[in-house]
Design an enzyme around this catalytic site. Sequence first.
Site, PDB file in Angstrom:
ATOM      1  CG  PHE A 152      38.472  37.197  37.414  1.00  0.00           C
ATOM      2  CD1 PHE A 152      39.344  36.810  38.420  1.00  0.00           C
ATOM      3  CD2 PHE A 152      37.240  37.729  37.786  1.00  0.00           C
ATOM      4  CE1 PHE A 152      39.008  36.967  39.766  1.00  0.00           C
ATOM      5  CE2 PHE A 152      36.897  37.887  39.131  1.00  0.00           C
ATOM      6  CZ  PHE A 152      37.782  37.507  40.112  1.00  0.00           C
TER       7      PHE A 152
ATOM      8  CG  ASP B 261      31.400  35.793  33.632  1.00  0.00           C
ATOM      9  OD1 ASP B 261      30.682  36.793  33.894  1.00  0.00           O
ATOM     10  OD2 ASP B 261      32.235  35.324  34.431  1.00  0.00           O
TER      11      ASP B 261
ATOM     12  CE  LYS C  98      32.679  42.515  39.323  1.00  0.00           C
ATOM     13  NZ  LYS C  98      33.349  41.425  38.627  1.00  0.00           N
TER      14      LYS C  98
HETATM   15  C1  LIG Z   1      33.660  40.075  39.165  1.00  0.00           C
HETATM   16  C2  LIG Z   1      33.468  38.948  38.210  1.00  0.00           C
HETATM   17  C3  LIG Z   1      33.011  37.698  38.653  1.00  0.00           C
HETATM   18  C4  LIG Z   1      32.798  37.380  40.114  1.00  0.00           C
HETATM   19  O1  LIG Z   1      31.864  38.199  40.720  1.00  0.00           O
HETATM   20  P1  LIG Z   1      31.819  38.316  42.337  1.00  0.00           P
HETATM   21  O2  LIG Z   1      30.574  39.086  42.605  1.00  0.00           O
HETATM   22  O3  LIG Z   1      33.068  39.042  42.752  1.00  0.00           O
HETATM   23  O4  LIG Z   1      31.781  36.931  42.867  1.00  0.00           O
HETATM   24  C5  LIG Z   1      32.787  36.718  37.700  1.00  0.00           C
HETATM   25  N1  LIG Z   1      33.003  36.946  36.398  1.00  0.00           N
HETATM   26  C6  LIG Z   1      33.461  38.126  35.941  1.00  0.00           C
HETATM   27  C7  LIG Z   1      33.667  38.324  34.475  1.00  0.00           C
HETATM   28  C8  LIG Z   1      33.725  39.163  36.832  1.00  0.00           C
HETATM   29  O5  LIG Z   1      34.210  40.319  36.387  1.00  0.00           O
END
Ligand SMILES: *Cc1c(COP(=O)(O)O)cnc(C)c1O
Length: 407
Positions: A148, A233, A262
């Site tokens: 994700f 990520d 985040k």
């Molecule tokens: C939440 C998340 C995203 C996307 O972040 P947004 O601020 O919602 O666009 C990308 N990668 C990971 C691992 C995430 O948990």
Amino acid sequence: MTTSPAVDTAMARIIADENEHVAHNYHPLPVVISRGEGAWVTDVEGKRYLDLLSAYSALNFGHGHPALLAAAQEQLNRLTLTSRAYHNDRLGPFAEALAELCGKDLVLPMNTGAEAVETGIKVARAWGYRVKGIAPDAATIVVANGNFHGRTTTIVGFSDDPQAREGFGPFTPGFVHVPFGDAAAIEAAIDENTAAVLIEPIQGEAGVVIPPEGYLRAVRELCTKNGVLFIADEIQSGLGRVGATFACDREGVVPDVYLLGKALGGGILPLSAVVADDDVLGVIRPGEHGSTFGGNPLAAAVGLRVVEMLKTGEFQTRAQALGEHLAAGLSTLVGNGVTGVRVAGLWAGVDIDPAVGTGREIAERLIARGVLVKDTHGHTIRIAPPLVVRATELDWAVEQLRVVLAR
Ligand SMILES: *Cc1c(COP(=O)(O)O)cnc(C)c1O
């Protein structure tokens, strides 16, 4: 489709109103929050709940952390936005602190996590052509099944979750899938056109899926050996959640590129970043990439304070100790309505026995007992409390879970 209390309460009316005017791209749990403090939130009727989701780890420091509110308020009164057409006096200090936290040279600021991922993809491709010498438009990026990385069309195009993809094609080419946690599959997937390997060190949305010990080290070695960028990520796993600054730290590994988001915005505003050394991030030239709000002084002021708080190591230590405490509590539920538990720092995926209910049903029953969690993929609930939560509050939450599982 939407769940709302059958009775006509103020809360039910607010939910009905929202459902009438807000697109149904989410299916929220039936609770209407109007205040938050630390690990606790209060609904419009005054009922309190322990927040065990923390906005998917965006609230690592809890609701309304005084140091973060102070940084935001001070900056609100001075300057909020300049665009990058000009310099502002907050971006440089933020970037310097964040680069140092990551042990890297440069920071490229964006807003949402998905934008950081998109930026990482552009950086990887530009690096592939300009540094590695990949033939034009031939660059590929290796990604993991179950990933994700956000919701843009390019990103959902390399998701393997049908719900994320279906109806949104055609998709951007150039991504190669491998099973998560399998380093040999990455080795087999790498060829002369591979610019990068892009993975979450721990897959959050998939249900806090932790790869086998040694996987991240193997990915690091493979990327180094083959001249491929390792992009981590860490948008959800990073910034204290797993009992270390980054999930990669758990294996002593440093990726070429960190994607952060985040919690970087302190739960106050969206702030994301790509962090890498000059030989990688330096490939982006003026005019090739940008964002109107990226690097704005308000976000930079909050982000700087976040980095300062992480530099003390206090939150990482708390997450580690509280995580061990939580793991011990959750393990007592295995066999009692829970079929499996995965814990990394203060972050847990709890697999619910289908015989006692779906993840959603358990989350709904927990609401009645003053605990907020979120289900994912049917039978898993994700627990990611603010790192300011107390051990006794976690114990209490585990007992509430025990009660709803026994029902
Ligand atoms: C939440 C998340 C995203 C996307 O972040 P947004 O601020 O919602 O666009 C990308 N990668 C990971 C691992 C995430 O948990």
